[in-house]
Design an enzyme around this catalytic site. Structure first.
Site, mmCIF file in Angstrom:
data_model
loop_
_atom_site.group_PDB
_atom_site.id
_atom_site.type_symbol
_atom_site.label_atom_id
_atom_site.label_comp_id
_atom_site.label_asym_id
_atom_site.label_seq_id
_atom_site.Cartn_x
_atom_site.Cartn_y
_atom_site.Cartn_z
ATOM 1 N N ASN A 1 -0.780 8.008 -6.993
ATOM 2 C CA ASN A 1 -1.059 9.442 -6.943
ATOM 3 C C ASN A 1 -0.193 10.215 -7.917
ATOM 4 O O ASN A 1 -0.676 11.080 -8.649
ATOM 5 C CB ASN A 1 -0.835 9.975 -5.533
ATOM 6 C CG ASN A 1 -2.065 9.819 -4.672
ATOM 7 O OD1 ASN A 1 -3.002 10.593 -4.796
ATOM 8 N ND2 ASN A 1 -2.071 8.807 -3.828
ATOM 9 N N ARG B 1 0.360 3.528 -3.237
ATOM 10 C CA ARG B 1 -0.333 4.789 -2.991
ATOM 11 C C ARG B 1 0.457 5.946 -3.611
ATOM 12 O O ARG B 1 -0.076 6.771 -4.348
ATOM 13 C CB ARG B 1 -0.511 5.024 -1.498
ATOM 14 C CG ARG B 1 -1.240 6.327 -1.205
ATOM 15 C CD ARG B 1 -1.323 6.642 0.272
ATOM 16 N NE ARG B 1 -2.002 5.574 1.010
ATOM 17 C CZ ARG B 1 -1.382 4.714 1.805
ATOM 18 N NH1 ARG B 1 -0.071 4.800 1.972
ATOM 19 N NH2 ARG B 1 -2.052 3.786 2.447
ATOM 20 N N SER C 1 0.839 -1.208 0.000
ATOM 21 C CA SER C 1 0.000 0.000 0.000
ATOM 22 C C SER C 1 0.865 1.246 0.000
ATOM 23 O O SER C 1 0.564 2.230 -0.680
ATOM 24 C CB SER C 1 -0.938 -0.016 1.202
ATOM 25 O OG SER C 1 -0.205 0.139 2.390
#
Lengths: 156, 287
Positions: B224, B220, B216
């Site tokens: 992004n 992440r 994660s």
């Protein structure tokens, strides 16, 4: 969007960078910040202490001033007492002196009067004697009639 | 990358693909994991930014002014204090490595993300231009600027954090204590038979839980930044047509919004690292 050998390169760079930042930036900068904090705290404590000291000194000064005022009042009081005492003393002395002078003058006057009385008496005696001798027309020996004369003198 | 001046390639699809291709040693990667390939652009940009950070860190750390901090020392002091405060709040028993780790993540990731703020075509055309001087075809010179739009970078960070999580777990719980958590967490029971029955599920769940942390973290940040970069590219495409004013307006808007994303992603990565390591440092019975 693939995992490649770059991964290992990046891991090595990351690890070295962490080590470098730790020894050359993190630790020195934190030490400096902590030192500064400590010094600021010290300074604040010192200023606090200074303010307390000053307050205490002011209090002390006020106390000393009050004491001084009390003492000054006492001294003034004492001086006043002493002054009236001195005046009293001087007055007394003057009175005594005046009394003395008066007594002297009176004594002298008395003496003078006495002396005048004496001289008068003597002269009256001489006058009486001269008158008597003229009346008797016979010379009276002063020596012989000294007793009579003295009696006469004392009667005058 | 906010705007583009004149896209070198007239076909939009080609334009975007060109921008999403890395300059690499060993050709294009054949599969999802291909260790025969090495991305030069990602590595160079990230190492340059690491060098920049290290240089300023070293320069400031060498001449620290204890009383009148000025310029970059102020900035770094602020960042250091900020990071240190986060650590004090989340992980009070942190050892001396957590701070530098968190600071490095925050600043390095921030710098790498910030490469997104350069115009999308600036560095690629510069590199293409320089390459064409040496006789290369600029259409086949690739340069993908933002290192964090690359899984290698984000997973490199995540894997270092992951290995630290394992290290801290073993350090504070012991190897046996750490393995015990796999057997008894999250489902616990007092009956020994129920325990045995639950053990396989626990192993599965805890393994997923542990693996999810680095995955994660890495995905992440990558997601992004990749999405942001792609949006900049799409906005840059408006420059092809009559929509030039739209390109400028949207580019400015997205760039302003992206400042937030850049900082936030760097912060989140740092914060989660601290949280994970704080969890890993708890004793066996506190878990």
């Amino acid at each position: 969007m693939n995992i490649t050998a770059t991964l290992f390169g990046q891991m090595i760079v990351f690890t070295v960078l962490i080590w470098f930042i730790k020894s050359y930036l993190w630790e020195p900068i934190l030490t400096t910040i902590e030192d500064r904090k400590a010094r600021i705290a010290e300074g604040l404590a010192a200023s606090q202490k200074g303010a307390e000291d000053m307050a205490r000194a002011e209090e002390e000064a006020a106390t000393v001033l009050k004491e001084a005022k009390v003492q000054a009042a006492a001294i003034i009081e004492q001086a006043k007492t002493r002054e009236s005492q001195i005046v009293e003393e001087a007055k007394n002395k003057a009175l005594v002196e005046a009394e003395r002078v008066k007594a002297g003058a009176e004594a002298e006057l008395e003496q003078e009067i006495n002396r005048a009385k004496d001289s008068l008496r003597t002269q009256v005696a001489a006058l009486a004697l001269a008158g008597a001798s003229k009346i008797v027309a016979k010379e009276i020996d002063t020596k012989t009639h000294k007793k009579v004369l003295d009696a006469l003198v004392s009667q005058i | 990358m906010s705007e583009s001046n004149a896209p070198a390639i007239s076909n939009p699809v080609e334009y975007i693909q060109h921008h999403l291709t890395n300059m690499s040693l060993g050709g294009k990667p054949e599969s999802l994991v291909d260790f025969n390939v090495f991305f030069i652009d990602t590595f160079l940009v990230s190492i340059a930014l690491a060098g920049l950070f290290a240089y300023f860190g070293w320069k400031v750390g060498k001449n620290l002014d204890p009383d009148k901090p000025t310029g970059i020392q102020n900035v770094l002091e602020m960042v250091v204090e900020f990071v240190n405060q986060q650590i004090k709040d989340i992980f009070p028993s942190a050892d001396k490595w957590i701070g530098p780790l968190a600071l490095t993540i925050f600043v390095w990731v921030f710098l790498m993300n910030a490469m997104d703020m350069l115009p999308v075509d600036l560095l690629p055309s510069l590199v293409g231009g320089v390459a064409s001087i040496f006789g290369a075809d600029p259409h086949h010179v690739y340069f993908k600027v933002v290192p964090t739009t690359n899984l290698d970078t984000t997973f490199a960070l995540a894997l270092v954090v992951f290995s630290l999580i394992i290290f801290y777990n073993i350090k504070h719980k012991g190897l046996f204590g750490y393995l015990k958590i796999f057997l008894t967490h999250p489902f616990s029971a007092s009956n020994i038979i129920v325990k045995v029955i639950l053990a396989p599920f626990n192993v599965l769940m805890t393994t997923i839980e542990e693996i999810a942390k680095p995955v994660s973290l890495g995905l992440r940040l990558f997601g992004n930044m990749f999405a942001g970069e792609l949006l900049f590219l799409l906005i840059a495409l408006l420059g092809f047509a009559w929509a030039m004013p739209g390109q400028v307006a949207l580019g400015v808007l997205w760039a302003i919004f992206h400042i937030l994303v850049i900082t936030l992603q760097a912060f989140i990565f740092m914060l989660l690292t601290i949280v994970y390591l704080s969890l890993a440092s708890q004793g066996a019975d506190e878990h």
